[in-house]
Design a protein around this motif. Sequence first.
Motif, PDB file in Angstrom:
ATOM      1  N   ASN A   1       5.545   5.423   2.058  1.00 33.09           N
ATOM      2  CA  ASN A   1       5.069   6.792   2.268  1.00 33.09           C
ATOM      3  C   ASN A   1       5.709   7.737   1.254  1.00 33.09           C
TER       4      ASN A   1
ATOM      5  N   ALA B   1       0.842  -1.195   0.000  1.00 31.05           N
ATOM      6  CA  ALA B   1       0.000   0.000   0.000  1.00 31.05           C
ATOM      7  C   ALA B   1       0.873   1.238   0.000  1.00 31.05           C
ATOM      8  N   THR B   2       0.286   2.385  -0.428  1.00 32.31           N
ATOM      9  CA  THR B   2       0.977   3.674  -0.394  1.00 32.31           C
ATOM     10  C   THR B   2       0.226   4.623   0.521  1.00 32.31           C
TER      11      THR B   2
ATOM     12  N   THR C   1       3.797  -0.607   3.765  1.00 25.94           N
ATOM     13  CA  THR C   1       3.308   0.699   3.311  1.00 25.94           C
ATOM     14  C   THR C   1       4.496   1.566   2.903  1.00 25.94           C
TER      15      THR C   1
END
Length: 519
Positions: A276, A211-212, A274
């Motif tokens: 960022n 995920a971002t 994740t």
Amino acid sequence: MYHQGNGSRSKLFSLFFILVMCCLFLGASALHPSARAGAAGVTLGWDASAGVSGYKIYRGTASGSYTTSVDVGNTTSYTLSDLASGTTYYFAVTAYDSSKEESGYSNEVSYAGGSSCTYSISPSSASFTSSGGTGTITVTAASGCTWSASTGVSWATISSGTSGTGNGTVTYSVAANTGSARTAAFTVAGQTFSISQAAATSTTTYTLTLATAGTGSGTITSNPSGTVFASGTAVTITAAPDSGSTFTGWGGDCAFAGTSTTCSGKMTRNISVTANFTRSVTTTYHTISASAGTGGSISPSGSVSVSSGSSKSFTITPSSGYTISDVTVDGQSVGAVSSYTFSNVTANHTIAATFTQSGTSTTTYTLTATTAGTGSGTITVNPSGTVFASGTAVTLTAAPDSNSVFAGWGGDCAFAGTSTTCNGKMTRNINVTATFNARTTTSSYTISAYAGYGGTISPSGSVSVSSGSGKSFTIAPKTGFSIRYVLVDGVNVGAVSSYTFSNVTANHTIRAYFKYGYY
């Protein structure tokens, strides 16, 4: 060899395959040198194959590298009698048909000319589970008999003992098997060592979730690609920011990788990652004007551009026959320093260096020190005096009398504020004023200490300080943060981790601000 066409060619390919798999052996005469002086002889023998028109013997003095050959016709043994004593030879045989088309090499044997070299290994085979492991092979050979060892496969490697003379040990390792069962045949001292490894038995799979997050944008890729992987699969994850964004770090199971754009690990459980991304901001730049007088240089020089909040160092170097006389920063002397660093640059600055010829200056300057204010006190000079040679380092100290307080410097020491000492070099006439005020009924003052989000200041809050005394404060960022800057009475004193108020004669404020990250 590859053949196309009639059936006889196909039959020849099969025949050559049988030949390559058969064993080449040294005959008994290989153990004795021939009668010809200065030379040794060896008899080679091999298994016969049907449909072959003849054989060729290849030899060389390095394993797998053959420099000469001899066509021996359709026979299964041959004696070579022109070998040099004390030299190790390596032999292989090929077969050819009536069209002179030739097979690949047979297995290789070696012979140390003029010596009686026989070899044995123990054990001759080994088995491993799918997880792999290590093992050893003991080589038994007479002193002076050389040998070598090779695996022939990538998943089994020799750690030590790739070659030796006389008795020795071969250490090898077998990699973990993630596929079907496999076998290999090592060649050790001309002998065959058989190895087998069981197939991987694990069918466990784990899921990779990517995920971002953040105000920016970018992509995450995995190598190998996919979302479901067999247990133990090595995976590398890469973050790539889009134009106008920057990668600011990993979260989740890749948090340990920090701001590196890659994160590597093995799938031993379900993994969530994740990346960022932060929208890029326009960087503000400031200019530091650096100059040097005759007799030396400053580096870098000229108009130097520095990004806001960063640091920049300068090096001052005198020419031969010169010394550094003084360095001024924003018009204030910092002494005859050879380097100077601007920290947390938030405005334009200047730095200028001057030089004097070594041992030739007779110039003197006058120091004038006076007192002012409603109180009383003294000024001492170290070294004492009022006239000094150019470049002399001087320290002035202000000492208030018992019923007075030191309120600060004026004149050429104004930069020292309320510090009771002022340091500098005599590069011109100097005028200094120390102000002393009579003590009032106020016996203490308040310093208001505040820390923004991301760190602490100690002590904090409203701190009471006795008149004329000092007070130190410690600034500490929390994990993941760094000091951005510290304001003292509204003036930026840089990203300092401590600050001391000296000779407090008024109320003050100190405020610390922090930023996320370390750069």
